[in-house]
Design an enzyme around this catalytic site. Structure first.
Site, mmCIF file in Angstrom:
data_model
loop_
_atom_site.group_PDB
_atom_site.id
_atom_site.type_symbol
_atom_site.label_atom_id
_atom_site.label_comp_id
_atom_site.label_asym_id
_atom_site.label_seq_id
_atom_site.Cartn_x
_atom_site.Cartn_y
_atom_site.Cartn_z
ATOM 1 C CE1 TYR A 231 -4.055 -1.715 0.149
ATOM 2 C CE2 TYR A 231 -2.870 -3.067 1.472
ATOM 3 C CZ TYR A 231 -3.772 -2.903 0.736
ATOM 4 O OH TYR A 231 -4.931 -3.846 0.689
ATOM 5 C CG PHE B 242 -11.092 -1.788 9.633
ATOM 6 C CD1 PHE B 242 -11.025 -1.346 8.316
ATOM 7 C CD2 PHE B 242 -10.503 -1.241 10.573
ATOM 8 C CE1 PHE B 242 -10.049 -0.350 7.949
ATOM 9 C CE2 PHE B 242 -9.639 0.164 10.362
ATOM 10 C CZ PHE B 242 -9.360 0.415 9.186
HETATM 11 C C1 LIG Z 1 -2.590 -7.702 -2.874
HETATM 12 C C2 LIG Z 1 -3.367 -7.990 -4.202
HETATM 13 C C3 LIG Z 1 -4.602 -7.157 -3.924
HETATM 14 C C4 LIG Z 1 -2.400 -7.069 -5.393
HETATM 15 O O1 LIG Z 1 -3.285 -6.966 -6.458
HETATM 16 P P1 LIG Z 1 -2.856 -6.828 -8.050
HETATM 17 O O2 LIG Z 1 -3.790 -6.607 -8.863
HETATM 18 O O3 LIG Z 1 -1.817 -8.061 -8.302
HETATM 19 O O4 LIG Z 1 -1.953 -5.914 -7.670
HETATM 20 P P2 LIG Z 1 -1.247 -4.554 -9.047
HETATM 21 O O5 LIG Z 1 -1.076 -5.689 -10.126
HETATM 22 O O6 LIG Z 1 -2.072 -3.587 -9.233
HETATM 23 O O7 LIG Z 1 -0.047 -4.204 -8.140
HETATM 24 C C5 LIG Z 1 0.406 -2.745 -8.284
HETATM 25 C C6 LIG Z 1 1.922 -2.790 -7.651
HETATM 26 O O8 LIG Z 1 1.990 -3.310 -6.418
HETATM 27 C C7 LIG Z 1 2.825 -4.599 -6.629
HETATM 28 N N1 LIG Z 1 2.181 -5.669 -5.383
HETATM 29 C C8 LIG Z 1 0.968 -5.982 -5.281
HETATM 30 N N2 LIG Z 1 0.750 -6.881 -4.776
HETATM 31 C C9 LIG Z 1 1.830 -6.934 -3.851
HETATM 32 C C10 LIG Z 1 2.644 -7.825 -3.007
HETATM 33 N N3 LIG Z 1 1.515 -8.747 -2.252
HETATM 34 N N4 LIG Z 1 4.068 -8.009 -2.782
HETATM 35 C C11 LIG Z 1 4.772 -7.084 -3.250
HETATM 36 N N5 LIG Z 1 4.234 -6.277 -4.166
HETATM 37 C C12 LIG Z 1 3.080 -6.248 -4.648
HETATM 38 C C13 LIG Z 1 2.838 -5.014 -7.636
HETATM 39 O O9 LIG Z 1 4.152 -5.788 -8.089
HETATM 40 C C14 LIG Z 1 2.825 -3.694 -8.605
HETATM 41 O O10 LIG Z 1 4.081 -2.990 -8.822
HETATM 42 P P3 LIG Z 1 4.293 -2.233 -9.926
HETATM 43 O O11 LIG Z 1 3.593 -1.214 -10.291
HETATM 44 O O12 LIG Z 1 5.855 -1.630 -9.684
HETATM 45 O O13 LIG Z 1 4.559 -3.234 -11.039
HETATM 46 C C15 LIG Z 1 -3.391 -9.332 -4.858
HETATM 47 O O14 LIG Z 1 -2.146 -9.999 -4.733
HETATM 48 C C16 LIG Z 1 -4.237 -10.168 -3.733
HETATM 49 O O15 LIG Z 1 -5.288 -10.296 -3.841
HETATM 50 N N6 LIG Z 1 -3.711 -10.870 -2.689
HETATM 51 C C17 LIG Z 1 -4.387 -11.548 -1.519
HETATM 52 C C18 LIG Z 1 -5.131 -10.756 -0.771
HETATM 53 C C19 LIG Z 1 -4.570 -9.870 -0.050
HETATM 54 O O16 LIG Z 1 -3.579 -9.745 0.610
HETATM 55 N N7 LIG Z 1 -5.523 -8.590 -0.182
HETATM 56 C C20 LIG Z 1 -4.879 -7.496 0.700
HETATM 57 C C21 LIG Z 1 -5.782 -7.439 2.078
HETATM 58 S S1 LIG Z 1 -5.038 -6.150 2.920
#
Ligand SMILES: CC(C)(COP(=O)(O)OP(=O)(O)OC[C@H]1O[C@@H](n2cnc3c(N)ncnc32)[C@H](O)[C@@H]1OP(=O)(O)O)[C@@H](O)C(=O)NCCC(=O)NCCS
Length: 399
Positions: A123, A399
């Site tokens: 984030y 949350f």
């Molecule tokens: C975390 C999550 C929502 C990311 O979604 P995503 O669609 O893959 O994210 P994006 O493609 O928009 O990524 C944006 C950037 O963040 C990075 N990023 C996203 N998730 C990441 C992670 N878990 N660890 C490291 N980097 C991450 C991406 O590499 C990308 O970087 P870049 O712009 O330099 O290429 C997804 O991996 C997920 O659903 N994870 C499991 C559930 C979870 O953890 N949800 C969050 C709850 S708080």
């Protein structure tokens, strides 16, 4: 990549969104009897979905208030339910959802957003920073003899689950939320707690501390033990005490639960005097901790103006790559916050500003880590004084 759209979810899409999020978090999908809880948790109009041929990602929020330094409650978006389908990750879906959400919040004039992060790297790029920090405590119950000065405490009332579900919202709302980082728990928060409690194999026990003027605090705990041979662990899921009597009274009760070997109290405020209760302070150990609430200043001037400051003013040059209207120079001091022309003393991203906001991190620490640039030798120390917060900020409401 833009072969998908992002839009506000309809109420009839709640289950699909909740299941997508739960699957992303490695939690089983909702059972039929859990669906009504999810429906009560989704604030209408606050859930976003990304779609290609079907739903591939979600993020939602609910409206609540966060106490800022000085004691004012400030509206914020409690961001949660963030997940992207495993076969659609790393192609920018989260980025689109986050930008859409932040743009919508900014359009409505919401000053702050906050969340709990499943992983550290996600984030920061969207302007969130670690704003409150916690300790996890472990207490060896049999070694934890209370010191003679510890207050006696008042009456303890035990609540059955139905009574706890009914009474906790008003109990929580009736306790002071003067500490920075404390939040209100609106009607969209409580169904999650109720669902977890009712679905659990070991339903939690709620105890309420009564003082001369009524309820002064409560604790919610459950005891986990796999079998009679295994050590038993009492886990404190929540504990709020408005007075020293309540804090001592609740701990007296928890320590008196026989057959328990260890009491675990995760996610506690940094200044909570748990070890000071005991003749042997090492009966309580900090076993972990780390980030609690992640904060995002959505409207930087409004958010900066909402909190109090001490000491001399400082000019900040803030950079916000997502909500670019926030970028600029601000003079921040006890007399108020204004846009500034004067040269900046500190240069920082909006994520680093979030880390300063509740005083969880000193400006000088952020300078050491390269997260803030300073113009002069005294500027970091000035900013340290300006943003310092006592007692340490704490949210403690997941949350
Ligand atoms: C975390 C999550 C929502 C990311 O979604 P995503 O669609 O893959 O994210 P994006 O493609 O928009 O990524 C944006 C950037 O963040 C990075 N990023 C996203 N998730 C990441 C992670 N878990 N660890 C490291 N980097 C991450 C991406 O590499 C990308 O970087 P870049 O712009 O330099 O290429 C997804 O991996 C997920 O659903 N994870 C499991 C559930 C979870 O953890 N949800 C969050 C709850 S708080």
């Amino acid at each position: 990549m833009s072969d998908y759209t992002v839009r506000v979810l309809r109420p009839d899409e709640t289950r699909e969104a909740a299941d997508l999020f739960r699957t992303a978090l490695l939690v089983p999908p909702l059972k039929d009897e859990e669906v009504p809880y999810a429906e009560r948790m989704y604030q209408p109009g606050r859930a976003l979905g990304a779609f290609d041929t079907e739903l591939i990602g979600t993020a939602r929020s609910f409206d609540a208030e966060l106490t800022v330094p000085g004691g004012e409650p400030v509206p914020f978006a409690a961001v949660t339910g963030v997940g992207v389908r495993a076969d659609r990750t790393r192609r920018g879906v989260l980025g689109r959802l986050m930008r859409a959400q932040l743009t919508e919040l900014a359009g409505r004039g919401v000053p702050l957003a906050a969340l709990y992060a499943s992983e550290g790297p996600i984030y920061g790029r969207f302007g969130y920073g670690v704003a409150t920090v916690v300790h996890d405590y472990q207490v060896e119950r049999r070694r934890a003899v209370l010191r003679p000065e510890v207050p006696a405490g008042g009456e303890i009332e035990l609540l059955r689950l139905d009574a706890a579900v009914e009474r906790l919202p008003a109990l929580y709302a009736g306790l002071p939320r003067t500490r920075s980082g404390s939040m209100t728990r609106p009607a969209y928060w409580w169904p999650g707690m109720e669902r977890t409690a009712r679905q659990s194999d070991t339903p939690p026990v709620t105890i309420v501390h009564h003082g001369p003027n009524g309820p002064e605090g409560y604790a919610i705990y459950r005891v986990n033990r796999k079998s009679w041979q295994d050590p038993s662990i009492l886990e404190v899921a929540d504990l709020r005490a408005a007075t020293a009597e309540a804090f001592a009274g609740l701990w007296r009760y928890l320590l008196a639960v026989d057959l328990v070997d260890t009491i675990e109290a995760p996610g506690r405020p940094l200044d909570e005097p748990i070890p000071l209760l005991f003749a042997d302070p090492r009966a309580a150990k900090v076993t972990g901790g780390g980030d609690d609430l992640w904060l995002r200043l959505v409207d930087v001037p409004a958010a900066l103006a909402a909190r109090e400051y001490e000491g001399e003013p400082v000019v900040l040059e803030v950079t916000d790559p997502v909500l670019t209207a926030n970028s600029g120079r601000y003079r921040v001091g006890p007399e108020g916050v204004t846009r500034a022309e004067a040269p900046a003393q500190l240069g920082l991203g909006v994520d680093a500003l979030a880390m300063l906001y509740f005083g969880a991190w000193a400006a000088s620490a952020l300078v050491t880590a390269g997260r803030i640039q300073v113009a002069g030798p005294d500027d970091a120390e000035r900013a340290d004084r300006l943003f310092a917060t006592r007692p340490p900020a704490w949210c403690g409401t997941h949350f």
